[in-house]
Scaffold this active site. Structure first.
Site, PDB file in Angstrom:
ATOM      1  N   LYS A 105       0.851  -1.206   0.000  1.00  0.00           N
ATOM      2  CA  LYS A 105       0.000   0.000   0.000  1.00  0.00           C
ATOM      3  C   LYS A 105       0.885   1.254   0.000  1.00  0.00           C
ATOM      4  O   LYS A 105       2.098   1.162   0.212  1.00  0.00           O
ATOM      5  CB  LYS A 105      -0.923  -0.021   1.221  1.00  0.00           C
ATOM      6  CG  LYS A 105      -0.188   0.015   2.570  1.00  0.00           C
ATOM      7  CD  LYS A 105      -1.127  -0.287   3.719  1.00  0.00           C
ATOM      8  CE  LYS A 105      -0.363  -0.319   5.039  1.00  0.00           C
ATOM      9  NZ  LYS A 105      -1.210  -0.807   6.154  1.00  0.00           N
ATOM     10  N   TYR A 137      19.079  29.059  10.208  1.00  0.00           N
ATOM     11  CA  TYR A 137      17.963  29.855  10.711  1.00  0.00           C
ATOM     12  C   TYR A 137      17.875  29.790  12.234  1.00  0.00           C
ATOM     13  O   TYR A 137      17.994  28.715  12.830  1.00  0.00           O
ATOM     14  CB  TYR A 137      16.645  29.336  10.136  1.00  0.00           C
ATOM     15  CG  TYR A 137      16.398  29.762   8.708  1.00  0.00           C
ATOM     16  CD1 TYR A 137      16.273  31.118   8.376  1.00  0.00           C
ATOM     17  CD2 TYR A 137      16.279  28.826   7.702  1.00  0.00           C
ATOM     18  CE1 TYR A 137      16.048  31.508   7.066  1.00  0.00           C
ATOM     19  CE2 TYR A 137      16.040  29.202   6.385  1.00  0.00           C
ATOM     20  CZ  TYR A 137      15.923  30.553   6.079  1.00  0.00           C
ATOM     21  OH  TYR A 137      15.690  30.928   4.792  1.00  0.00           O
TER      22      TYR A 137
HETATM   23  C1  LIG Z   1      -0.499  -1.861   6.803  1.00  0.00           C
HETATM   24  C2  LIG Z   1      -1.028  -3.157   7.266  1.00  0.00           C
HETATM   25  C3  LIG Z   1      -0.166  -4.240   7.456  1.00  0.00           C
HETATM   26  C4  LIG Z   1       1.324  -4.134   7.334  1.00  0.00           C
HETATM   27  O1  LIG Z   1       1.824  -3.513   8.495  1.00  0.00           O
HETATM   28  P1  LIG Z   1       3.406  -3.376   8.746  1.00  0.00           P
HETATM   29  O2  LIG Z   1       3.509  -2.841  10.114  1.00  0.00           O
HETATM   30  O3  LIG Z   1       3.897  -2.400   7.715  1.00  0.00           O
HETATM   31  O4  LIG Z   1       3.992  -4.707   8.562  1.00  0.00           O
HETATM   32  C5  LIG Z   1      -0.725  -5.460   7.792  1.00  0.00           C
HETATM   33  N1  LIG Z   1      -2.061  -5.599   7.966  1.00  0.00           N
HETATM   34  C6  LIG Z   1      -2.906  -4.558   7.816  1.00  0.00           C
HETATM   35  C7  LIG Z   1      -4.356  -4.782   8.019  1.00  0.00           C
HETATM   36  C8  LIG Z   1      -2.427  -3.304   7.480  1.00  0.00           C
HETATM   37  O5  LIG Z   1      -3.269  -2.278   7.349  1.00  0.00           O
END
Ligand SMILES: *Cc1c(COP(=O)(O)O)cnc(C)c1O
Length: 349
Positions: free
Chosen positions: A37, A244
């Site tokens: 994702k 800055y």
């Molecule tokens: C994003 C997600 C993962 C992966 O999580 P990580 O901490 O990046 O391994 C697994 N399961 C669900 C439902 C998620 O939303």
């Protein structure tokens, strides 16, 4: 020096090595739903689907749009993890053989309509209280509780195995599992879970950040390098102020290098003095406030440091966790928010 640019160098051989580390921590029959994702946590969705097809058993994304894009590249299972919400979307799942998550009773009418054509992951809320149905709603899902479907949950504290919420969530999940008469496949673990609760691996695990080396475990390496070139070097006396607000004062005669990137590249403006960077294979430190397009670093101790040398803000040799731990940040956030102007290079796709 040709025109400098900030760069993200993404090495898919390192991602595959990280997946290997993940697998070596799991029973061999456990399948990997690799989470890609958010543009594969900044590693590019399309490139990920190309480079990882032989390394994982399926792809987890959030949106239908992402799932459809991967389907053009791969025949592997694809899971739309936040579900879909219209007949059109369910039709698209059916046409493209995409799995989806049902996490709410409000999705039930459409899910039931498509139950003979689609595979579903039924998500239980076992205590995180974000998405998922609760135990006493399970009865209404009877026709979906079959062995081709998967019963899933998500742990809120998988990165902190001492937290009592883990036990509570795992107990609730077991309870539900018994309630569905052990008929379904199961999926519980994200990345941290794979390392902290490997005995809960079951049929599918869902690692994301670990594939990209954004959590600490022996063998994992940060698979992206964020770097830019030094465009100026200042020789300062003791007691001179930098950047800055002049927030820092030299405590000795110092050589300060100015690096061609800043918060407009996605590097956090809030990063504090002493945060590690790497120049010519030597560790150096950020000194003074991060500007929009420039970062100042102390190169007093780095031999032969000169204009045109590269400064790595993170890389396989300098874990992104050195930055995030020092600054109270998340590797997830840093990886996903690098800006468009940063030039991308992909290795070993
Ligand atoms: C994003 C997600 C993962 C992966 O999580 P990580 O901490 O990046 O391994 C697994 N399961 C669900 C439902 C998620 O939303």
């Amino acid at each position: 020096m040709i025109e400098p640019n900030s760069e993200l160098v993404i090495d898919y051989e390192l991602v595959r090595n990280n997946i290997h580390v993940i697998k070596s921590n799991l029973p061999s029959n456990c399948k990997i739903m690799g989470i890609i994702k958010s543009n594969a946590y900044g590693h590019d969705l399309d490139k990920a689907a190309q480079a990882l097809d032989d390394a994982i058993d399926g792809y987890g994304v959030v949106r239908l749009e992402e799932a459809l894009r991967i389907r053009e590249k791969s025949v592997k299972p694809i899971l739309a993890m936040q579900g879909v919400y219209s007949s059109d979307a369910y039709d698209a799942l059916k046409q493209n053989n995409i799995w989806s998550v049902v996490h709410s009773i409000s999705q039930l009418p459409l899910a039931k309509k498509y139950q003979d054509d689609l595979l579903f992951w039924i998500k239980l809320n076992t205590g995180m209280n974000r998405l998922g149905i609760v135990l006493n709603e399970l009865d209404q899902f009877q026709s979906l509780l079959k062995d081709s479907n998967v019963l899933m949950t998500h742990l809120a504290c998988a990165d902190n195995p001492e937290d009592e919420l883990n036990d509570a969530q795992l107990k609730n999940f077991d309870h539900a599992w018994n309630k569905v008469a052990n008929k379904m496949q199961r999926s519980v673990l994200n990345s941290a879970g794979v390392f902290n609760f490997p005995d809960q691996a079951y049929d599918w695990v869902r690692p994301g950040i670990a594939m990209y080396g954004g959590i600490a475990f022996p063998g994992l390496k940060t698979s992206m390098t964020f770097r830019s070139q030094i465009i100026s070097i200042q020789s300062l006396n003791k007691n001179e102020r930098i950047g800055y607000g002049g927030r820092v004062k030299t405590d000795k005669p110092s050589k300060i290098a100015i690096v061609y990137c800043g918060y407009a590249d996605g590097f956090p403006q809030t990063v504090i003095d002493g945060t590690s960077v790497m120049v010519n294979s030597h560790k150096s430190k950020i000194i003074g406030r991060v500007s929009m397009d420039l970062i100042s670093i102390d190169v007093t101790e780095i031999p032969d440091c000169k204009i045109g040398d590269w400064c790595e803000l993170w890389s396989p040799e300098l874990s992104i966790l050195e930055n995030t731990k020092k600054n109270g940040l998340l590797s997830y956030e840093l990886m996903t928010k690098m800006n468009q102007r940063v030039k991308r290079h992909y290795l070993n796709i």
